[in-house]
Scaffold this motif. Sequence first.
Motif, mmCIF file in Angstrom:
data_model
loop_
_atom_site.group_PDB
_atom_site.id
_atom_site.type_symbol
_atom_site.label_atom_id
_atom_site.label_comp_id
_atom_site.label_asym_id
_atom_site.label_seq_id
_atom_site.Cartn_x
_atom_site.Cartn_y
_atom_site.Cartn_z
ATOM 1 N N LEU A 12 54.685 48.896 49.276
ATOM 2 C CA LEU A 12 54.652 47.464 48.980
ATOM 3 C C LEU A 12 53.690 46.737 49.904
ATOM 4 N N LYS A 13 53.594 47.146 51.152
ATOM 5 C CA LYS A 13 52.659 46.534 52.099
ATOM 6 C C LYS A 13 51.238 46.643 51.567
ATOM 7 N N SER A 14 50.899 47.785 51.028
ATOM 8 C CA SER A 14 49.571 47.988 50.443
ATOM 9 C C SER A 14 49.375 47.067 49.235
ATOM 10 N N ILE A 15 50.395 46.925 48.421
ATOM 11 C CA ILE A 15 50.326 46.052 47.248
ATOM 12 C C ILE A 15 50.138 44.595 47.682
ATOM 13 N N LEU A 16 50.863 44.178 48.713
ATOM 14 C CA LEU A 16 50.750 42.799 49.193
ATOM 15 C C LEU A 16 49.360 42.525 49.768
ATOM 16 N N THR A 17 48.800 43.489 50.467
ATOM 17 C CA THR A 17 47.459 43.332 51.011
ATOM 18 C C THR A 17 46.455 43.125 49.881
ATOM 19 N N LYS A 18 46.590 43.907 48.818
ATOM 20 C CA LYS A 18 45.709 43.751 47.660
ATOM 21 C C LYS A 18 45.950 42.393 46.991
ATOM 22 N N LYS A 19 47.195 41.988 46.881
ATOM 23 C CA LYS A 19 47.540 40.698 46.256
ATOM 24 C C LYS A 19 46.926 39.541 47.050
ATOM 25 N N ILE A 20 46.949 39.625 48.358
ATOM 26 C CA ILE A 20 46.347 38.587 49.209
ATOM 27 C C ILE A 20 44.854 38.479 48.912
ATOM 28 N N GLN A 21 44.173 39.613 48.808
ATOM 29 C CA GLN A 21 42.741 39.592 48.504
ATOM 30 C C GLN A 21 42.473 38.979 47.129
ATOM 31 N N GLU A 22 43.323 39.301 46.155
ATOM 32 C CA GLU A 22 43.173 38.738 44.808
ATOM 33 C C GLU A 22 43.372 37.221 44.826
ATOM 34 N N LEU A 23 44.353 36.756 45.590
ATOM 35 C CA LEU A 23 44.612 35.317 45.660
ATOM 36 C C LEU A 23 43.475 34.579 46.366
ATOM 37 N N ILE A 24 42.905 35.184 47.380
ATOM 38 C CA ILE A 24 41.755 34.580 48.058
ATOM 39 C C ILE A 24 40.583 34.462 47.075
ATOM 40 N N SER A 25 40.367 35.493 46.277
ATOM 41 C CA SER A 25 39.320 35.438 45.252
ATOM 42 C C SER A 25 39.610 34.338 44.235
ATOM 43 N N GLU A 26 40.875 34.221 43.847
ATOM 44 C CA GLU A 26 41.253 33.180 42.895
ATOM 45 C C GLU A 26 41.023 31.792 43.489
ATOM 46 N N ILE A 27 41.305 31.620 44.767
ATOM 47 C CA ILE A 27 41.044 30.330 45.421
ATOM 48 C C ILE A 27 39.570 29.974 45.316
ATOM 49 N N HIS A 28 38.708 30.953 45.547
ATOM 50 C CA HIS A 28 37.268 30.704 45.438
ATOM 51 C C HIS A 28 36.887 30.294 44.008
ATOM 52 N N LEU A 29 37.565 30.851 43.018
ATOM 53 C CA LEU A 29 37.270 30.525 41.621
ATOM 54 C C LEU A 29 37.741 29.122 41.241
ATOM 55 N N VAL A 30 38.953 28.749 41.681
ATOM 56 C CA VAL A 30 39.514 27.457 41.253
ATOM 57 C C VAL A 30 39.103 26.299 42.155
ATOM 58 N N ALA A 31 38.477 26.578 43.279
ATOM 59 C CA ALA A 31 38.134 25.527 44.236
ATOM 60 C C ALA A 31 36.961 24.670 43.785
ATOM 61 N N HIS A 32 36.150 25.173 42.881
ATOM 62 C CA HIS A 32 34.969 24.433 42.444
ATOM 63 C C HIS A 32 34.844 24.487 40.926
ATOM 64 N N ALA A 33 34.202 23.458 40.388
ATOM 65 C CA ALA A 33 33.894 23.431 38.956
ATOM 66 C C ALA A 33 32.505 22.841 38.797
ATOM 67 N N ILE A 34 31.808 23.301 37.811
ATOM 68 C CA ILE A 34 30.479 22.766 37.513
ATOM 69 C C ILE A 34 30.637 21.842 36.309
ATOM 70 N N VAL A 35 30.225 20.596 36.515
ATOM 71 C CA VAL A 35 30.339 19.603 35.442
ATOM 72 C C VAL A 35 29.053 18.796 35.365
ATOM 73 N N GLU A 36 28.875 18.196 34.220
ATOM 74 C CA GLU A 36 27.748 17.292 34.044
ATOM 75 C C GLU A 36 28.019 16.023 34.841
ATOM 76 N N LYS A 37 26.974 15.411 35.356
ATOM 77 C CA LYS A 37 27.119 14.201 36.184
ATOM 78 C C LYS A 37 27.935 13.159 35.426
ATOM 79 N N GLY A 38 28.927 12.633 36.125
ATOM 80 C CA GLY A 38 29.789 11.603 35.561
ATOM 81 C C GLY A 38 30.985 12.135 34.793
ATOM 82 N N GLU A 39 31.005 13.433 34.515
ATOM 83 C CA GLU A 39 32.127 14.026 33.785
ATOM 84 C C GLU A 39 33.204 14.496 34.771
ATOM 85 N N LYS A 40 34.433 14.533 34.280
ATOM 86 C CA LYS A 40 35.534 15.034 35.097
ATOM 87 C C LYS A 40 35.765 16.506 34.769
ATOM 88 N N PRO A 41 36.014 17.290 35.803
ATOM 89 C CA PRO A 41 36.274 18.722 35.538
ATOM 90 C C PRO A 41 37.619 18.909 34.841
#
Length: 171
Positions: A12-41
């Motif tokens: 389980l420790k190995s699984i949790l370590t992998k899960k932490i890495q996946e969540l960090i990657s997900e944070i990088h994905l959801v932290a930013h959005a590309i939108v047209e100027k003036g539009e809301k993401p």
Amino acid sequence: MKKIPLAEGVKLKSILTKKIQELISEIHLVAHAIVEKGEKPNPSGRSLAEVEAELAQVRKDSRTLDKLIYRANIDNTITFKDEELPIVEAIELASQLRADASLYKDLGKSEKERLYHSTGDSVIFYQVAMYEPSDFRNRANELEKEAHRLSNLINAKNYQVEIEFDDSKYF
């Protein structure tokens, strides 16, 4: 609290370590959005706060599991060669036995005597082993067997020892 075998906790420790890495990657994905100027993401999944909260919980579970595994590895022992060893020491000894076996295998591959290539001299040199290579091959085999026996004892103990941890969120 639910009890699980120490062996399951290690997996389980190995699984949790992998899960932490996946969540960090997900944070990088959801932290930013590309939108047209003036539009809301438009959010396209979980919010940053949701992923951060899950990451914090998984990290807490990982630390708790670490503490329980370390404690179990200190408090529980294995008998090897008429000596009681805490699991943590037995794990280190198994690693050392494998390292010595590897070293001795390398020494055992050497020839007792071989021509040593020299540059430009008319003198012929030989490299001579200061030991019997066959003795080291035999020692390597014995050390490997000891490491396997010790690893088997560790694995068996890891299924006997239980730690108090609720793994239902992960299994």
